[in-house]
Write a protein that holds these residues in place. Structure first.
Motif, mmCIF file in Angstrom:
data_model
loop_
_atom_site.group_PDB
_atom_site.id
_atom_site.type_symbol
_atom_site.label_atom_id
_atom_site.label_comp_id
_atom_site.label_asym_id
_atom_site.label_seq_id
_atom_site.Cartn_x
_atom_site.Cartn_y
_atom_site.Cartn_z
ATOM 1 N N GLU A 107 50.400 38.939 36.404
ATOM 2 C CA GLU A 107 50.833 39.784 37.522
ATOM 3 C C GLU A 107 51.015 41.228 37.069
ATOM 4 O OE1 GLU A 107 54.811 40.283 40.280
ATOM 5 O OE2 GLU A 107 54.361 38.315 39.444
ATOM 6 N N LEU A 108 51.587 41.417 35.896
ATOM 7 C CA LEU A 108 51.812 42.777 35.396
ATOM 8 C C LEU A 108 50.510 43.529 35.145
ATOM 9 C CD1 LEU A 108 54.759 42.220 32.919
ATOM 10 C CD2 LEU A 108 54.823 43.544 35.034
ATOM 11 N N TYR A 109 49.552 42.891 34.487
ATOM 12 C CA TYR A 109 48.331 43.617 34.152
ATOM 13 C C TYR A 109 47.271 43.569 35.258
ATOM 14 C CZ TYR A 109 45.835 39.333 32.644
ATOM 15 O OH TYR A 109 45.215 38.113 32.586
ATOM 16 N N SER A 110 47.491 42.828 36.316
ATOM 17 C CA SER A 110 46.458 42.676 37.349
ATOM 18 C C SER A 110 46.071 44.003 37.999
ATOM 19 C CB SER A 110 46.907 41.683 38.414
ATOM 20 O OG SER A 110 48.003 42.191 39.147
ATOM 21 N N ASN A 111 46.986 44.946 38.060
ATOM 22 C CA ASN A 111 46.678 46.240 38.667
ATOM 23 C C ASN A 111 46.293 47.303 37.643
ATOM 24 O OD1 ASN A 111 47.177 45.399 41.326
ATOM 25 N ND2 ASN A 111 49.373 45.627 40.996
ATOM 26 N N TRP A 112 46.316 46.939 36.375
ATOM 27 C CA TRP A 112 45.926 47.889 35.341
ATOM 28 C C TRP A 112 44.408 47.968 35.270
ATOM 29 C CZ3 TRP A 112 49.353 46.331 30.564
ATOM 30 C CH2 TRP A 112 50.697 46.488 30.902
ATOM 31 N N GLU A 113 43.907 49.159 35.137
ATOM 32 C CA GLU A 113 42.465 49.369 35.078
ATOM 33 C C GLU A 113 41.938 49.091 33.671
ATOM 34 O OE1 GLU A 113 39.292 52.711 36.623
ATOM 35 O OE2 GLU A 113 41.419 53.181 36.610
ATOM 36 N N GLU A 122 43.275 37.179 27.902
ATOM 37 C CA GLU A 122 42.577 36.347 28.890
ATOM 38 C C GLU A 122 41.304 37.000 29.417
ATOM 39 O OE1 GLU A 122 46.991 35.513 29.184
ATOM 40 O OE2 GLU A 122 45.750 37.298 29.163
ATOM 41 N N GLU A 123 41.260 38.314 29.409
ATOM 42 C CA GLU A 123 40.102 39.050 29.930
ATOM 43 C C GLU A 123 39.224 39.600 28.807
ATOM 44 O OE1 GLU A 123 39.550 39.097 33.194
ATOM 45 O OE2 GLU A 123 41.459 38.113 33.637
ATOM 46 N N SER A 124 39.695 39.495 27.566
ATOM 47 C CA SER A 124 38.984 40.038 26.393
ATOM 48 C C SER A 124 38.637 41.511 26.571
ATOM 49 C CB SER A 124 37.712 39.227 26.101
ATOM 50 O OG SER A 124 38.042 37.907 25.777
ATOM 51 N N GLU A 125 39.642 42.271 26.997
ATOM 52 C CA GLU A 125 39.433 43.705 27.194
ATOM 53 C C GLU A 125 40.762 44.445 27.093
ATOM 54 O OE1 GLU A 125 37.908 44.304 31.144
ATOM 55 O OE2 GLU A 125 39.789 43.773 32.084
ATOM 56 N N PHE A 126 40.657 45.736 26.826
ATOM 57 C CA PHE A 126 41.825 46.595 26.870
ATOM 58 C C PHE A 126 42.045 47.042 28.307
ATOM 59 C CE2 PHE A 126 40.929 47.107 22.339
ATOM 60 C CZ PHE A 126 42.209 47.015 21.817
ATOM 61 N N ARG A 127 43.293 47.138 28.697
ATOM 62 C CA ARG A 127 43.654 47.689 30.005
ATOM 63 C C ARG A 127 44.703 48.773 29.798
ATOM 64 N NH1 ARG A 127 43.408 43.382 34.801
ATOM 65 N NH2 ARG A 127 41.391 42.489 34.273
ATOM 66 N N CYS A 128 44.747 49.676 30.763
ATOM 67 C CA CYS A 128 45.657 50.813 30.688
ATOM 68 C C CYS A 128 46.609 50.783 31.875
ATOM 69 C CB CYS A 128 44.873 52.122 30.708
ATOM 70 S SG CYS A 128 43.731 52.289 29.324
ATOM 71 N N PRO A 129 47.914 50.757 31.609
ATOM 72 C CA PRO A 129 48.868 50.820 32.716
ATOM 73 C C PRO A 129 48.678 52.105 33.520
ATOM 74 C CG PRO A 129 49.959 50.182 30.684
ATOM 75 C CD PRO A 129 48.572 50.605 30.318
ATOM 76 N N ASN A 130 48.750 51.984 34.824
ATOM 77 C CA ASN A 130 48.463 53.106 35.718
ATOM 78 C C ASN A 130 49.485 54.233 35.648
ATOM 79 O OD1 ASN A 130 46.319 51.539 36.582
ATOM 80 N ND2 ASN A 130 47.446 50.697 38.300
ATOM 81 N N PHE A 131 50.713 53.942 35.249
ATOM 82 C CA PHE A 131 51.759 54.968 35.289
ATOM 83 C C PHE A 131 51.467 56.164 34.399
ATOM 84 C CE2 PHE A 131 53.196 52.193 31.822
ATOM 85 C CZ PHE A 131 53.461 53.122 30.820
ATOM 86 N N GLN A 132 50.547 56.025 33.457
ATOM 87 C CA GLN A 132 50.303 57.123 32.528
ATOM 88 C C GLN A 132 49.266 58.133 33.020
ATOM 89 O OE1 GLN A 132 49.135 55.327 28.823
ATOM 90 N NE2 GLN A 132 47.783 53.913 29.857
#
Length: 97
Positions: free
Chosen positions: A18-24, A52-62
């Motif tokens: 849920e936390l990373y689902s909106n991270w690009e 789980e996605e085998s990728e880096f994601r970036c939180p949107n707040f930054q």
């Protein structure tokens, strides 16, 4: 003493998703900000490895509304890496890469 993380449960895994689902994904951000990896190496952007996605994601707040990195990220990440933040012993879940 190494940090001991609690065992993962179905609810903790669901919360993490849920936390990373909106991270690009870093790959899609890299299309707009080609220097993204260099910014990460310089300690100016937070990238989290999502196993789980085998990728880096970036939180949107930054990022601001124009997809520019906010200037507060470098001092924030310096605090996290400093003596009162996460240490080499702590699990960083790939966020320093």
């Amino acid at each position: 003493m190494a940090l001991q993380l609690p065992p993962e449960t179905p609810s903790s895994a669901a919360r993490r998703r849920e936390l990373y689902s909106n991270w690009e994904s870093a790959a899609s951000i890299d299309e707009r900000i080609p220097e993204l990896k260099a910014l990460a190496r310089d300690g100016r952007v937070l990238m989290a490895w999502v196993r789980e996605e085998s990728e880096f994601r970036c939180p949107n707040f930054q990022f601001d509304g124009q997809s520019r990195l906010i200037p507060q990220m470098k001092p924030l990440l310096e605090l996290l890496r400093g003596p009162n933040g996460l240490t080499d012993e702590a699990s960083q879940s790939g966020w320093l890469e």
